[in-house]
Design an enzyme around this catalytic site. Structure first.
Site, PDB file in Angstrom:
ATOM      1  N   GLY A 108      17.567   3.430   4.852  1.00  0.00           N
ATOM      2  CA  GLY A 108      16.189   3.059   4.336  1.00  0.00           C
ATOM      3  C   GLY A 108      15.192   3.787   4.737  1.00  0.00           C
ATOM      4  O   GLY A 108      15.264   4.890   5.315  1.00  0.00           O
TER       5      GLY A 108
ATOM      6  N   ASP B 279       7.517  -6.132   5.800  1.00  0.00           N
ATOM      7  CA  ASP B 279       8.604  -5.312   4.943  1.00  0.00           C
ATOM      8  C   ASP B 279       9.452  -6.364   4.447  1.00  0.00           C
ATOM      9  O   ASP B 279      10.742  -6.040   4.388  1.00  0.00           O
ATOM     10  CB  ASP B 279       9.145  -4.285   5.326  1.00  0.00           C
ATOM     11  CG  ASP B 279       9.629  -3.348   4.499  1.00  0.00           C
ATOM     12  OD1 ASP B 279       9.217  -3.523   3.156  1.00  0.00           O
ATOM     13  OD2 ASP B 279      10.581  -2.357   4.705  1.00  0.00           O
TER      14      ASP B 279
END
Length: 760
Positions: A440, A556
């Protein structure tokens, strides 16, 4: 040439051997004449040698104390040591400071069986000053039934007289009929004697316990330890005339220092002698120096020992010869054609033809030792450098900042463990690519197996500059404070590497994103399971916003940060971008962070981070669960690329069921779908103040889930609970104003999507 050289070597070897034989014969001849007594003095009495300082006459002895009387009337002639009361027979004389003598036996018997009158014999011995009994080599032994033996110190010349030593042998047949042949107290006993006895007496006494006067005689005697073996037959057959050896210590003079002051009285006459103080008592002994042997009390008594003839040398046989030195030593000489010191434990004798090989081997060995030492030094320096590098990385990766933060949040849970980089390398097979679980924006996650067989997830953060260290430390501090079943648990961290590492519990079933959008990894997520995921994720976010000591904004929230465990329970992960909002503030001005498609438009434009930013992102997650579509997809038509815009547009146009995931249409309750969609639309409102809180969203989803589980039950809530808790149509109704807001929100979302797309 080779044959001639061998003949020459053999001839030299024979000459050397002949010389050695001659030297041996000469030394042997001299050894035969080695003196032990003074000149013209007899050296023996019978079979016993009489070395000086002992002698058979005053002239032949050092003084009258060392005078030995030789009884020629006995056969063979027998030497006696002159003592008071008894002449003590001498068995052997040693120049090491000891002589062996035999002492008589003391007897005791009952002479009248009626009255019990007994005869008890006493033996008196008085040695001259140089002599005393050896206390550690002699024993008092008593033989008999109910017989006692006692040794008395009779030395009136001594300032310190020792207490008597006694021993009693018992008659145990009164109590039992068993016995053995050990001298352990039954019919026989033995005990050590006093220290340094020169004048002493010992006595035997019988029948000391009862009136049985028919017992055999008893005996007491001194004997060298180990020289007498008891037998039960000795009670009847013991011969009193038997004598037993006793060890007597002797010495001359007082001390070495005092004796050496007067050369005339100094007893060590040999040039090659040494003086040693006696271990027990006053006096000293003379000993020949190393390499010499003989009588050190005579001027020429110590003579060189020829080690070559006695085979005590370590010269290498066949390649070297032994050469004796008159100075008390010897040397080894290699034969012709060989080199070295000639000794077995030395360099030996090596053929000259092999010298080059030996030199080469020596040089090679030296080089190997040098290389080995260099490698060891390099390894040591490398290890030290590695330790310094680990410390550098610890500082660089925010070790000090982490310690400060932990100190600041002292009420938080401590990290479970601080892992070493070696432990994590072993767990991940040196961070092998096959162990990668996912990647990520914040880093790469590896699967690892710890030594205790626990499976973990290890996150290697992607930090490109020191300013991002704060995000990593932030994630550690946040996770230390969080204790929720729907939040991934942090097990520990490692700061010794170039990039910091976090160790989490392993969540085996991947992300919600994978199961919604990746057909190769997907599990079938039913509507019931999707609703449960929404409830669990909403509850975790509500906990972060309201149940911790200060609100935590995830920043997030997305389906790829929601993991599923083996029971498909949702767990929120990846807190690298999270922020803590102080209790006295409702928002923070920060650098905009988040993921395209989930980003709050208001936060994007104003950089003002609030709890409602997570609410917006969670609304996108709800839409993903409803539609099965990605939050942002450039394969869709431009008007539908942003899922939030597409969803709001469909809601406004009454086409919600057209975009719901076909995989759940057959099992989902349309009313439930509408309720969840209604909550999602309120979460996606443009203005943050018009969005519900995460707590309200979580409670609304929980209510829907309860209804789904218990369709036959009706939930009766008070009007106050409905107003504050129930996300009903009055709270989430799509009225005219709301529709206008949705339209304007859709326009802005489209513009944000297009601007971010063009930026890419």
């Amino acid at each position: 040439m080779k044959l001639k050289e061998k003949q020459v070597q053999m001839g030299l070897y024979l000459k050397q051997r002949l010389l050695l034989v001659l030297l041996t014969a000469a030394v042997a001849a001299s050894a035969k004449t080695q003196p032990i007594s003074k000149p013209k003095c007899p050296t023996k009495c019978g079979n016993v040698s009489i070395p000086f300082p002992f002698g058979l006459t005053k002239h032949c002895s050092l003084n009258t104390s060392f005078l030995i009387t030789c009884n020629q009337t006995l056969s063979p002639p027998t030497p006696f040591l002159n003592t008071t009361y008894e002449n003590v027979r001498v068995l052997n004389i040693s120049l090491d400071g000891q002589l062996h003598v035999s002492l008589p036996v003391a007897k005791s018997c009952v002479v009248d069986n009626k009255t019990g009158e007994s005869y008890n014999e006493v033996i008196f011995i008085m040695f001259d000053r140089p002599f005393h009994l050896s206390s550690n080599q002699n024993k008092l032994t008593v033989l008999g039934a109910d017989t006692a033996g006692v040794v008395y110190d009779q030395d009136s010349r001594s300032k310190t007289r020792y207490a008597p030593t006694s021993c009693v042998s018992l008659n145990t047949t009164i109590y039992n009929n068993t016995h053995d042949d050990s001298c352990s107290g039954t019919f026989c006993c033995e005990t050590p004697i006093q220290h340094r006895l020169s004048e002493f007496a010992y006595i035997s006494a019988s029948n000391i316990f009862d009136d049985n006067y028919t017992k055999p005689c008893g005996y007491a005697f001194l004997v060298k330890e180990g020289a007498y073996d008891f037998s039960i037959t000795d009670l009847i057959n013991f011969n009193r005339s038997n004598t037993f050896p006793v060890v007597v210590d002797w010495a001359v003079g007082n001390t070495c220092i005092d004796a050496q002051k007067n050369a005339s009285s100094y007893a060590c006459k040999s040039k090659y002698s040494e003086c040693h103080n006696a271990i027990v008592g006053p006096g000293y002994h003379c000993k020949c120096s190393i390499g010499f042997r003989g009588n050190p009390y005579l001027p020429h008594g110590c003579q060189d020992v020829d080690e070559c003839t006695e085979e005590s040398h370590d010269c290498l046989k066949g390649r070297s010869i032994c050469i004796n030195s008159p100075a008390g030593s010897y040397s080894c000489s290699c034969l012709k054609g060989y080199e070295g010191d000639g000794k077995i434990n030395g360099s030996g004798c090596v053929s000259r033809s092999n010298r080059k090989i030996i030199i080469a081997l020596s040089v090679s060995g030296s080089i190997l030792a040098l290389v080995g030492g260099t490698l060891y030094l390099c390894c040591t320096l490398k290890k030290r450098k590695l330790n310094k590098l680990k410390e550098h990385f610890f500082q660089l990766n925010g070790g000090m900042l982490l310690q400060q933060q932990i100190g600041r949040h002292s009420d938080s849970n401590e990290l479970t463990k601080i892992f070493t980089v070696e432990e994590l390398k072993e767990a991940t097979n040196n961070f092998n690519e096959e162990m990668v679980l996912g990647e990520g924006g914040e880093g790469t996650v590896y699967k690892g197996i710890l030594p205790d067989n626990r499976t973990v997830a290890i996150k290697k953060s992607r930090i490109s500059n020191p300013n991002q260290i704060e995000h990593f430390i932030n994630e550690v501090i946040l996770l230390c404070q969080i204790n929720h079943r729907n939040v991934v648990k942090l097990l520990g961290c490692c700061l010794e590497t170039e990039v910091p590492l976090l160790v989490y519990e392993f969540v085996p079933n991947g992300t919600v994103y994978d199961h919604l959008h990746d057909q190769t990894k997907s599990l079938r997520l039913t509507w019931k399971r999707r609703l449960q995921i929404a409830v669990e994720t909403g509850g975790a976010l509500a906990y972060l916003h309201s149940a911790t000591h200060a609100p935590i904004i995830h920043r997030d929230v997305k389906t790829s940060n929601i993991l599923l465990d083996h029971n498909l329970t949702a767990k929120v992960s990846d807190f690298g971008a999270s922020k803590i909002i102080p209790l006295d503030r409702s928002q923070l001005t920060t650098l905009v962070m988040g993921t395209l498609g989930y980003l709050d438009p208001q936060y994007f434009h104003s950089s003002q981070l609030t709890e409602k930013s997570d609410v917006y992102s969670f609304g996108v997650v709800l839409v993903e669960l409803l539609t099965g579509e990605k939050a942002l997809c450039f394969e869709r038509p431009e008007a539908y690329r942003n899922l939030a815009v597409h969803f709001l547009s469909s809601m406004n146009e009454g086409r919600l069921l057209d975009i719901v995931d076909s995989r759940i249409m057959d099992e989902a309750n349309v009313e439930q779908l509408m309720d969840v969609a209604n909550i999602a639309s309120h979460c996606l409102r443009l203005k943050g103040e018009e969005r519900p809180t995460m707590r309200e969203v979580a409670m609304g989803l929980e209510e829907i889930n309860i209804v789904e589980k218990h369709q036959w039950e009706k939930v009766n809530l008070s009007s106050e609970e409905t107003e504050n808790v129930n996300l009903s149509s009055s709270s989430f109704s799509v009225d005219g104003v709301s529709r206008r807001s949705m339209h304007s929100s859709s326009d802005i979302l489209n513009r944000i999507s297009l601007s971010l797309t063009s930026g890419r």
